[in-house]
Design an enzyme around this catalytic site. Structure first.
Site, PDB file in Angstrom:
ATOM      1  N   ASN A   1      -4.505   6.857  -1.319  1.00  0.00           N
ATOM      2  CA  ASN A   1      -3.753   7.440  -0.212  1.00  0.00           C
ATOM      3  C   ASN A   1      -3.158   8.795  -0.564  1.00  0.00           C
ATOM      4  O   ASN A   1      -2.896   9.606   0.328  1.00  0.00           O
ATOM      5  CB  ASN A   1      -2.662   6.470   0.251  1.00  0.00           C
ATOM      6  CG  ASN A   1      -3.234   5.311   1.043  1.00  0.00           C
ATOM      7  OD1 ASN A   1      -4.240   5.460   1.727  1.00  0.00           O
ATOM      8  ND2 ASN A   1      -2.622   4.149   0.933  1.00  0.00           N
TER       9      ASN A   1
ATOM     10  N   HIS B   1      -3.357  -3.620  -5.149  1.00  0.00           N
ATOM     11  CA  HIS B   1      -3.575  -3.088  -3.808  1.00  0.00           C
ATOM     12  C   HIS B   1      -5.025  -3.286  -3.398  1.00  0.00           C
ATOM     13  O   HIS B   1      -5.912  -2.533  -3.805  1.00  0.00           O
ATOM     14  CB  HIS B   1      -3.200  -1.603  -3.763  1.00  0.00           C
ATOM     15  CG  HIS B   1      -3.431  -0.972  -2.426  1.00  0.00           C
ATOM     16  ND1 HIS B   1      -3.763   0.345  -2.265  1.00  0.00           N
ATOM     17  CD2 HIS B   1      -3.393  -1.508  -1.170  1.00  0.00           C
ATOM     18  CE1 HIS B   1      -3.931   0.607  -0.977  1.00  0.00           C
ATOM     19  NE2 HIS B   1      -3.709  -0.500  -0.300  1.00  0.00           N
TER      20      HIS B   1
ATOM     21  N   SER C   1       0.819  -1.215   0.000  1.00  0.00           N
ATOM     22  CA  SER C   1       0.000   0.000   0.000  1.00  0.00           C
ATOM     23  C   SER C   1       0.847   1.257   0.000  1.00  0.00           C
ATOM     24  O   SER C   1       0.325   2.353  -0.208  1.00  0.00           O
ATOM     25  CB  SER C   1      -0.906   0.014   1.239  1.00  0.00           C
ATOM     26  OG  SER C   1      -0.122   0.021   2.422  1.00  0.00           O
TER      27      SER C   1
ATOM     28  N   GLU D   1      -6.653  -1.273  -6.462  1.00  0.00           N
ATOM     29  CA  GLU D   1      -5.812  -0.431  -7.312  1.00  0.00           C
ATOM     30  C   GLU D   1      -4.834  -1.329  -8.075  1.00  0.00           C
ATOM     31  O   GLU D   1      -4.100  -2.111  -7.464  1.00  0.00           O
ATOM     32  CB  GLU D   1      -5.040   0.581  -6.464  1.00  0.00           C
ATOM     33  CG  GLU D   1      -5.916   1.646  -5.847  1.00  0.00           C
ATOM     34  CD  GLU D   1      -5.132   2.649  -5.016  1.00  0.00           C
ATOM     35  OE1 GLU D   1      -5.314   3.856  -5.222  1.00  0.00           O
ATOM     36  OE2 GLU D   1      -4.333   2.222  -4.151  1.00  0.00           O
TER      37      GLU D   1
END
Length: 391
Positions: A193, A142, A121, A154
């Protein structure tokens, strides 16, 4: 199932590893779950058994639990786990050296057509793939926690990931019933993120500068802006140290209030205290009336700006960014859509005002955002922003 993948190896039996194993087995794949620790393997298997049966009881999948469990093998032997695998998903702890060691072995032990994926991640796909001479078949997959429940995946390109590899990974994620998005460049934080960073970080800068309180920020972002959790409440849930270390590894300045909590060992729910008190206190205590006076546009402008960087750098499309944030974080809408609603000219003005007031580069407007505004593409009212709108 995806036509060219029948057998999957998952490396790691922790929360992410056993969750990915469960999701793949429910989808009909034969899965080998490998971990170096037999106790971790046993615990992961117990978690899968409980979860598969519980989800079946709730009607969240229609697979026979015993049949799902029969499709799962466990082992501590890496070579045995991956020898016949068509796809390998690495889910070991987030340590670059450890992941590189795993991928060095994978190149030796797997068939040359096997898909090699990492569930990292926060680490660079490119740096992980560099441990092999087959970087073109290494990709980021991910998953979000818990993998069996969260829809988003992802699909992240490393610098040498081939389109064929990324497409296979995308189709594999779809075969699990997930919604994948492409992340076409190996940027720190990927999509979700990257955009989530300012949501957590900017309120922390504001509290550090005595411009807001913890309760005020959380109340405003939840009760005025519709987010499922406030930034400080979210940090306490995920662990304040997690956000701290991501910024530390990326070489980004860390808000003092965040640094103070980490140094004190007050990391959130897992330690009983973070921004809120979960042992002697009631946890998150903000109320709607606490929101008054909070500058939420300062936070959202940075999130929209981060999205503009991703779109402008061809990392992801506006649709992918917004899908990622809705499915990966539960946000009511993505930053591209919200930016168009706010007016991109208003967002740009806010960034410039904050840049002047603070002198901080974190408010530097993205070239793509500036270009949209200069072209008159300021959002919904103009008929064109990140998206096009009918009159």
């Amino acid at each position: 199932m995806q036509d060219d993948i029948e057998r999957v190896a998952v490396l790691g039996a922790g929360n992410m590893g056993h969750g990915i194993t469960e999701a793949a087995a429910i989808a009909g794949y034969d899965v080998v779950m490998r971990d170096v620790d037999e106790d971790v393997l046993a615990d992961g298997s117990e978690q899968i058994d409980w979860s598969v049966r519980k989800l079946a009881e709730k009607g969240e999948h229609d697979a026979d639990p015993d049949a799902v469990l029969d499709r799962i093998e466990t082992t501590t032997d890496l070579e045995r786990a991956v020898a016949d695998a068509d796809a390998v998903i690495e889910a070991v702890p987030e340590k670059l050296a450890l992941k590189r060691d795993v991928f060095t072995d994978l190149e030796e032990y797997t068939d040359e057509d096997a898909l090699l994926a990492t569930n990292t991640s926060s680490l660079s796909i490119t740096d992980i793939a560099a441990a092999t001479d087959a970087a073109e078949r290494v990709v980021g997959l991910h998953f979000f926690n818990p993998p069996v429940r969260m829809d988003l995946v992802e699909v992240v390109y490393g610098e040498q990931t081939s389109d064929d590899t990324a497409e296979r990974a995308y189709e594999f994620a779809e075969s699990l019933g997930k919604t994948p998005i492409y992340v076409r460049k190996d940027v720190n934080g990927f999509v979700v993120n990257s955009v989530l960073g300012p949501f957590v970080e900017e309120p922390a800068w504001m509290v550090s500068g005595d411009e807001a309180t913890v309760e005020q920020a959380d109340a405003a972002m939840v009760h005025e802006r519709g987010y499922p959790m406030g930034p400080f409440e979210l940090s306490d849930l995920t662990g304040i140290d997690v956000a701290y270390h991501v910024r530390e590894e990326a070489g980004k300045p860390i808000p003092p209030v965040m640094e103070d909590r980490v140094e004190a060992g007050d990391l959130g729910r897992k330690t009983g205290r973070g921004y809120y008190d979960y042992e002697g206190g009631e946890g998150a205590t903000y109320e709607p009336e606490d929101a008054e006076g909070f500058d939420w546009l300062r936070v959202e402008a940075r999130m929209v700006n981060e999205a503009a960087k991703l779109v402008g750098d061809d990392v992801a499309t506006p649709e992918e960014v917004d899908t990622g944030m809705r499915l990966g974080t539960g946000f009511p809408e993505g930053p591209c859509s919200r930016g168009d609603d706010l007016g991109l000219d208003a967002v740009l003005e806010k960034l410039r005002d904050c840049r002047t007031a603070t002198g901080s580069d974190r408010f530097e407007p993205a070239d793509f955002l500036v270009g949209l505004v200069e072209a008159g593409k300021t959002g919904l009212d103009a008929g064109r922003g990140f998206y096009e709108y009918d009159e």
